[in-house]
Design a protein around this motif. Structure first.
Motif, PDB file in Angstrom:
ATOM      1  N   UNK A  47      12.224  -0.947  67.300  1.00 17.24           N
ATOM      2  CA  UNK A  47      12.498  -2.385  67.301  1.00 17.24           C
ATOM      3  C   UNK A  47      13.969  -2.729  67.517  1.00 17.24           C
ATOM      4  N   UNK A  48      14.830  -1.745  67.557  1.00 14.04           N
ATOM      5  CA  UNK A  48      16.266  -2.006  67.714  1.00 14.04           C
ATOM      6  C   UNK A  48      16.592  -2.920  68.901  1.00 14.04           C
ATOM      7  N   UNK A  49      15.954  -2.740  70.072  1.00 17.26           N
ATOM      8  CA  UNK A  49      16.267  -3.629  71.197  1.00 17.26           C
ATOM      9  C   UNK A  49      15.927  -5.092  70.933  1.00 17.26           C
ATOM     10  N   UNK A  50      15.062  -5.362  69.963  1.00 17.82           N
ATOM     11  CA  UNK A  50      14.694  -6.739  69.635  1.00 17.82           C
ATOM     12  C   UNK A  50      15.621  -7.341  68.590  1.00 17.82           C
ATOM     13  N   UNK A  51      16.498  -6.522  68.045  1.00 18.01           N
ATOM     14  CA  UNK A  51      17.493  -6.957  67.051  1.00 18.01           C
ATOM     15  C   UNK A  51      16.875  -7.814  65.954  1.00 18.01           C
ATOM     16  N   UNK A  52      15.880  -7.284  65.215  1.00 18.15           N
ATOM     17  CA  UNK A  52      15.267  -8.093  64.150  1.00 18.15           C
ATOM     18  C   UNK A  52      16.304  -8.488  63.100  1.00 18.15           C
ATOM     19  N   UNK A  53      16.241  -9.760  62.702  1.00 18.21           N
ATOM     20  CA  UNK A  53      17.178 -10.256  61.696  1.00 18.21           C
ATOM     21  C   UNK A  53      16.860  -9.688  60.322  1.00 18.21           C
ATOM     22  N   UNK A  54      15.586  -9.355  60.122  1.00 19.39           N
ATOM     23  CA  UNK A  54      15.129  -8.804  58.836  1.00 19.39           C
ATOM     24  C   UNK A  54      14.293  -7.567  59.126  1.00 19.39           C
ATOM     25  N   UNK A  55      14.624  -6.468  58.457  1.00 21.20           N
ATOM     26  CA  UNK A  55      13.902  -5.206  58.589  1.00 21.20           C
ATOM     27  C   UNK A  55      13.674  -4.695  57.178  1.00 21.20           C
ATOM     28  N   UNK A  56      12.433  -4.781  56.703  1.00 20.42           N
ATOM     29  CA  UNK A  56      12.202  -4.540  55.278  1.00 20.42           C
ATOM     30  C   UNK A  56      10.946  -3.720  55.031  1.00 20.42           C
ATOM     31  N   UNK A  57      10.907  -2.971  53.932  1.00 26.27           N
ATOM     32  CA  UNK A  57       9.699  -2.230  53.575  1.00 26.27           C
ATOM     33  C   UNK A  57       8.643  -3.177  53.031  1.00 26.27           C
ATOM     34  N   UNK A  58       7.378  -2.873  53.322  1.00 26.99           N
ATOM     35  CA  UNK A  58       6.296  -3.644  52.708  1.00 26.99           C
ATOM     36  C   UNK A  58       4.980  -2.900  52.846  1.00 26.99           C
TER      37      UNK A  58
END
Length: 258
Positions: free
Chosen positions: A55-66
Motif C-alpha cells: 500500500x505504500x504507493x497509495x500513501x495511506x494516512x492511517x495504517x493500523x492493526x485490526x
C-alpha cells in the motif's frame, strides 16, 4: 469521471495484489480519496510488512492493526481515525474467513466453533465496524461489503461461507434500514469468482471460474477492477439513492438458468 476528492475512506481486508480490497483501494486513491487501511496483526509481523509494502504507493494516512474478533482493536482503529481525521466518509468491509474443513467437508459435519468463527469474521464484523463508523459520519456516508452468490445458491466447496454470506447480506439490509435516517447508505457487492488468495481456499476456484465463464451472459469472468469500479460508484455521491442492495457484478451469471 467519478471523484472521491476530499473523502476519507477506510478499506479493510487488503491481503495482496490480487485481492479485491486492493483493487478497491487503488480505485479510491485514483479518484482522490484519502485512505486508511488495516492489517491483521501476527507475532512475526508478516502481514504488517506485506500490506505496508503493497500500500505504500497509495500513501495511506492511517495504517493500523485490526483483528475484527477483538473489540479493543476495533475501538483503537476508530479512535485513531477520529484523532487523525475527525470523521469518516466511506467504510469498505472485505473480510471473510472459514476453516478449510468447513468449506470443503460435508456440511453436516461443520462444528459449532467453525460455524461461529465464520459468522463472527464474515458477518458480525460488519455490524461491529458499522457501530463505530457511524459516529464518525455525522453528514452521512457509505458502507460497503463483499458477498458471493453462494449466499442464495448451493455452490460446491463453499460450505460454511454460504450461511455466513447470507447473514452478511441480511445485515446489510438491517443496517441500511437503521442508518438511513442518518444518511448512511449500506450496500453489498456480489462479485463473481475471481482468482484471489481467499478464493484459493475453496479448492475448486479454477473450475468455478470456468463454469462461470461458460454460463454467464457475457461469457467471461469478472475482474477485480470491475468490482472495484462498482464499489467506487456506490461509495460516490452518484449512488446517493441506493442503499440496502446486493449488486451482482458477475458478468450476468446470476441471471442465467441452469
Amino acid at each position: 469521471m467519478i471523484t472521491l476528492a476530499g473523502k476519507k475512506a477506510l478499506v479493510l481486508g487488503i491481503a495482496n495484489n490480487r485481492s479485491i480490497a486492493w483493487a478497491i483501494a487503488q480505485a479510491f486513491h485514483s479518484a482522490g480519496a484519502e485512505l486508511a487501511v488495516n492489517y491483521l496483526p501476527d507475532e512475526k509481523g508478516r502481514f504488517e510488512a506485506k500490506v505496508r509494502e503493497l500500500t505504500a504507493p497509495l500513501a495511506p494516512a492511517i495504517f493500523a492493526p485490526c483483528d475484527v474478533r477483538d473489540d479493543a482493536q476495533i475501538a483503537h482503529l476508530f479512535e485513531t481515525i477520529a484523532s487523525k481525521w475527525g470523521r469518516l466518509d466511506i467504510l469498505v468491509h472485505c473480510l471473510a474467513f472459514g476453516n478449510k474443513e468447513d468449506l470443503q467437508g460435508p456440511f453436516t459435519q461443520i462444528r459449532r466453533d467453525g460455524y461461529s468463527l465464520a459468522m463472527e469474521v464474515s458477518a458480525f464484523s460488519l455490524i461491529a465496524l458499522a457501530n463505530r463508523a457511524v459516529s464518525l459520519m455525522p453528514d452521512g456516508g457509505s458502507i460497503l461489503t463483499l458477498t458471493y452468490i453462494g449466499s442464495t445458491r448451493v455452490m460446491e466447496g463453499y460450505g460454511v461461507m454460504g450461511p455466513a454470506k447470507a447473514a452478511l447480506e441480511a445485515n446489510t439490509r438491517y443496517l441500511a434500514a437503521e442508518l438511513g435516517k442518518q444518511n448512511v447508505r449500506v450496500n453489498a457487492v456480489s462479485a463473481g469468482p475471481i482468482r484471489t488468495l481467499a478464493a484459493s481456499g475453496l479448492g475448486n476456484i479454477h473450475e468455478a471460474i470456468h463454469k462461470t465463464e461458460a454460463a454467464s451472459a457475457i461469457k467471461r469472468a469478472v475482474t477485480q477492477e470491475e468490482v472495484a469500479n462498482t464499489a467506487l460508484f456506490l461509495a460516490s455521491d452518484l449512488a446517493s439513492a441506493i442503499t440496502g442492495q446486493t449488486i451482482y457484478v458477475d458478468c450476468g451469471f446470476s441471471i442465467m438458468g441452469g
